[in-house]
Design a protein around this motif. Sequence first.
Motif, PDB file in Angstrom:
ATOM      1  N   UNK C 186       0.796  -1.227   0.000  1.00 46.07           N
ATOM      2  CA  UNK C 186       0.000   0.000   0.000  1.00 46.07           C
ATOM      3  C   UNK C 186       0.830   1.281   0.000  1.00 46.07           C
ATOM      4  N   UNK C 187       2.110   1.189   0.345  1.00 47.91           N
ATOM      5  CA  UNK C 187       2.894   2.422   0.342  1.00 47.91           C
ATOM      6  C   UNK C 187       3.004   2.988  -1.065  1.00 47.91           C
ATOM      7  N   UNK C 197      -7.105   2.836   1.314  1.00 46.55           N
ATOM      8  CA  UNK C 197      -5.878   2.222   1.815  1.00 46.55           C
ATOM      9  C   UNK C 197      -5.766   2.263   3.341  1.00 46.55           C
ATOM     10  N   UNK C 242      -1.942  -5.350  -2.339  1.00 47.95           N
ATOM     11  CA  UNK C 242      -1.635  -6.446  -1.421  1.00 47.95           C
ATOM     12  C   UNK C 242      -1.558  -5.913   0.001  1.00 47.95           C
ATOM     13  N   UNK C 243      -2.050  -6.667   0.972  1.00 42.85           N
ATOM     14  CA  UNK C 243      -2.034  -6.158   2.344  1.00 42.85           C
ATOM     15  C   UNK C 243      -0.652  -6.202   2.988  1.00 42.85           C
ATOM     16  N   UNK C 244       0.223  -5.377   2.486  1.00 44.10           N
ATOM     17  CA  UNK C 244       1.554  -5.225   3.091  1.00 44.10           C
ATOM     18  C   UNK C 244       1.994  -3.799   2.820  1.00 44.10           C
ATOM     19  N   UNK C 245       3.023  -3.364   3.508  1.00 45.69           N
ATOM     20  CA  UNK C 245       3.446  -1.977   3.378  1.00 45.69           C
ATOM     21  C   UNK C 245       4.304  -1.773   2.133  1.00 45.69           C
ATOM     22  N   UNK C 246       5.403  -2.498   2.093  1.00 44.59           N
ATOM     23  CA  UNK C 246       6.365  -2.320   1.013  1.00 44.59           C
ATOM     24  C   UNK C 246       6.455  -3.556   0.147  1.00 44.59           C
TER      25      UNK C 246
END
Lengths: 352, 352, 352, 352
Positions: C186-187, C197, C242-246
């Motif tokens: 999501x970043x 987001x 995708x459910x992650x940051x980076x």
Amino acid sequence: MIKVGIVGGTGYTGVELLRLLAQHPEVKLTAITSRTEAGMPVVEMFPSLRGRVDLKFTTPDEAKLNECDAVFFATPHGVAMAQAKELLANNVKVLDLAADFRLKDVKEFSKWYGMEHGCPEILAEAVYGLPEINREAIKKARVVGLAGCYPTSVQLGLAPLLSPKSTGGKHLIDGTHIISDSKSGTSGAGRKAEIGTLLSEASDNFKAYSVKGHRHLPEIEQGLKAIAGHEQIGLTFVPHLTPMIRGIHSTLYVRLADAGKDVDYQKLYETFYKDEPFVDVMPAGSHPETRSVRGSNGIRIAIHRPGGGDTLVILVVEDNLVKGASGQGVQCLNLMFGLPETTGLTQIAVSP
Amino acid sequence: MIKVGIVGGTGYTGVELLRLLAQHPEVKLTAITSRTEAGMPVVEMFPSLRGRVDLKFTTPDEAKLNECDAVFFATPHGVAMAQAKELLANNVKVLDLAADFRLKDVKEFSKWYGMEHGCPEILAEAVYGLPEINREAIKKARVVGLAGCYPTSVQLGLAPLLSPKSTGGKHLIDGTHIISDSKSGTSGAGRKAEIGTLLSEASDNFKAYSVKGHRHLPEIEQGLKAIAGHEQIGLTFVPHLTPMIRGIHSTLYVRLADAGKDVDYQKLYETFYKDEPFVDVMPAGSHPETRSVRGSNGIRIAIHRPGGGDTLVILVVEDNLVKGASGQGVQCLNLMFGLPETTGLTQIAVSP
Amino acid sequence: MIKVGIVGGTGYTGVELLRLLAQHPEVKLTAITSRTEAGMPVVEMFPSLRGRVDLKFTTPDEAKLNECDAVFFATPHGVAMAQAKELLANNVKVLDLAADFRLKDVKEFSKWYGMEHGCPEILAEAVYGLPEINREAIKKARVVGLAGCYPTSVQLGLAPLLSPKSTGGKHLIDGTHIISDSKSGTSGAGRKAEIGTLLSEASDNFKAYSVKGHRHLPEIEQGLKAIAGHEQIGLTFVPHLTPMIRGIHSTLYVRLADAGKDVDYQKLYETFYKDEPFVDVMPAGSHPETRSVRGSNGIRIAIHRPGGGDTLVILVVEDNLVKGASGQGVQCLNLMFGLPETTGLTQIAVSP
Amino acid sequence: MIKVGIVGGTGYTGVELLRLLAQHPEVKLTAITSRTEAGMPVVEMFPSLRGRVDLKFTTPDEAKLNECDAVFFATPHGVAMAQAKELLANNVKVLDLAADFRLKDVKEFSKWYGMEHGCPEILAEAVYGLPEINREAIKKARVVGLAGCYPTSVQLGLAPLLSPKSTGGKHLIDGTHIISDSKSGTSGAGRKAEIGTLLSEASDNFKAYSVKGHRHLPEIEQGLKAIAGHEQIGLTFVPHLTPMIRGIHSTLYVRLADAGKDVDYQKLYETFYKDEPFVDVMPAGSHPETRSVRGSNGIRIAIHRPGGGDTLVILVVEDNLVKGASGQGVQCLNLMFGLPETTGLTQIAVSP
């Protein structure tokens, strides 16, 4: 069928009400309002409801709320107080998920919410919506100010230690130095465009917030005093943001008073809650998990006394959107309309 | 009431069956087996079921499965095939959530699962458990090999493009070069102690796996050939592990054949699925989200044709534990016992 | 020391530039601008930098950017094009992390970004910032339009298949039907207050977006054509959240042409990238994980040919904020100032 | 260059040591042992280290640990105590990341770890590895028992309230009823195949564990007594599992004694830690986030006194794998070999 309207249905408590009420056998959803989204089918915003809810968002005018039997306010504070009077005049029962009818002291309300209270006279008759504590009053209520998410977990976690029904009037604990270390998923912050609860910010992260003072603090203290029947209550309340969507876990710490040192707390809790359909006192030694109530109206409690010392640790979990908000709302609705309390609330938690 | 037993109830498909069947109005759960956990109350392992399921895990012997009307196998492959014969002899219907009765070719089974098939004669009569494709056969089946999680999403995502019912026998697409880029939550890997699916490993991470060849590939190809009624099917199937618990998202890419260039695919899909209670063809331009089916038996599909070119992109979401496993199992059970297909499967997705 | 300024430092690419440049031995950060936050210490917004960055945000005027040796634009598109001219006139090199200097065709720019291009003459001299493809041009550039996050992964994933250096001019693949199924944390959506987001929305969820057409599509196609030296390039590009940051994971699918059927692709890739410090061609059969590059400037690639057929699957991972943005920016800066390319970019990925 | 070996490199503290030591300018990694993985290149298990670490796992015999200058034990408890004697005899310094050299009382060790202590004589000389408290002793130590992850956060969070250096010997707080409500990411549970820390179990979930008594409790109490210089210390310690990979957040609650009611605690903490390179006392009113130290050796502390009452709330964050384990190990190594304490530990946190 009970005709139910929802004011402000675009937030998380709104969509959760829709999920629950769409499965409620005695409710007919007649309207859901949103000024900004009027005209949009609900399922366009909430595709999870496709095939199950065919309403559109409407303006409050179109919604004909006066013709409902009951109206939920799933709005920010300040809205319900502005509309409750007219609804009551039309014999519509009001259930507010926000804070308009929680704090009994209008000065406290003003202090914590930064606005004058718009209808103190309705506030005076409003009933605090926490059925396990207030059941009989809710049955007769025309206006219910539903308990907040954190306050539900803390009050139900402490009630057996404070209520004279349970303690026989003895002071089992030092009520002036209660600690509630509470953790919430991000849905508690609402469906609002904010940087702090972006996945990129809140995921893989943990933090406390509002340690200086959170709006739920006066609500909890008011509630605990009412339960205890005395004023010697002081709470340190520290909320934390946890990287998950739903769930509240309150870890409560109380110090036993002399009168409380020989009590069997497991039994005390089991007795206090033995007839409650939604409160589960877990076996001694348990560690309740928030997921065990995800999507359900249950609240689970475990009592610990580490090392047999004089500190009691109570663990409480609930789904902040169900027992902490919309499910509790439906529970109160059932009571207000003479239905079995569990009607429409039999969903089993989705786990894993 | 249908008496139902579950063999191997300690995994995710097992607990999901319990969640669904405990809410099913026509089912009486009579036994759930686990050799390793025999004697333990189910709710000790799965506290989400506290108050709703009061069974203990039992050994298969104690379970008296022969007295059930139907038995689910929520076990690894190899178990159902060993026990099906005796159950059938006792007029017990068998539903296998694993792979024992999926692949019709025992050589293919041996190749992908590394063991001989234990009862080819039962395999021969077994029906593939994908109701939208196979409804009539399921109604009459004694043994159902439930479709796998990925295969359900891919087959239902492609059926309207391949089925002669829909295509009139025309080859709308190049069936020999279909691509399925599929993403699954970690619950698809089961409730097994493994390093690769620890939160510390799989969270905040994304990867493909088994690109060389996944066991669901032959199942999907077999299914697509059966749907199409011809053998010219070739699939590149790449599964990925996504940092979430539940949900499958399959992104399907097909190249249009000449005969398929002037077709209205939105309409084609809507027509094909118009009477299906669990399949939702979303409006043109939609992007279905896995959470929109979390905890529900729904499957949502959207069709895209980017730039109006000759590549079709089909997006499919399902909950791998419900429509991809246990929900589909209950759906088949309903069919096998003449119940309305949606009985016990009306849960609305929990979202957010 | 190279004096570096950053315009627009309050987003994720801004804070990532700060992290990297604060550890860069040849760079002196002299200014970071933000109109809205001018006066605030950077560490108040980004506590991770406490003790390491003592700048305050300033207005562009106070920042004296004309006295810098180089200025990064970590801004939305439209900003760099408005300020580049004056900076260049003062001998300041410009590196834009947004899209102002990526698309060479101003009509394409207008079509995808909804505005006229403000300085076509600078665009004409701007160099595309993808060092592995464009190294020599970057060394001499005054203005660099840094490659986008998705485009970096797709172009580096495909270059060995298209570049005449590698193919000897043969058409190894059908370049007109390339598929890129890309997944981003999501970043990539930036540090913007948006509902979509929020953790409550994007966590435990997976979806595609912009299937109809994403702004990175024309950039990728332009880049692939430049690499291939011909125009027969067509791409279906489907991004997913995708459910992650980076992290970005691009799964690339290409069909081999006849001339490409006997090639050893593992060797082809290893040869093409053998001298690249940041590109890691993994062993045959590998499944690169996004976490293996989290926080580092690396990009890892694996090549698969499932079943030995004519479809090639290339897996590519990068950190969208490092190799996909700020790290690539520092890499270009190093080239533009004659420093070793890896200076300040030797961080090892943080894993788990 | 200091020759360093690692025993047991396949866990999270092992790979984190590798990440840190591979970037350490004064260390040469000579060996990393794993009986089960001997022969496997380290990067096969940990691809994040590709291109940076070219060691293979070796058996302890092959590792020639006796030729090292220092050896880290990143093993379960029980291993270091068995090998320390021989290493010391060979003038090799020993740093244990497990619990073998933490508890000074062998009976306490046996009680909490379920085994006899294997070398009490070495335990007697071992130094507790918490540099901010024990710096001078560590400099001279041959054996260091590194502080545990939770204990580091709790002790550094409380030291200014207890240390006579800071308090002048006054009892500022009621030390007998300290509460530490601590939250950890799942990496604290190690890289072990276990169901409880699967993503499917631990994600989107929150729970307490080991409320009855956690092994870190005696370690913390021993440490606090040593810091305070008296025995009147009692702690209620409740650890929780948080759905994130890295990070510990300890929320500490202490009640002020009369002597502590007029103290400026912000100033007390800032003074106590003013020369510490890794301890950051944040501005009054701050809420430190775990991500602000992700991947770095920093520890951040904020002090609150809600409502000006007599309860002090201290918030502490650290990365459990860095300051809570491997980073602290490197910090101690630097001290033991006369290097600047921050050598190799200047990584800035990766955030977001």
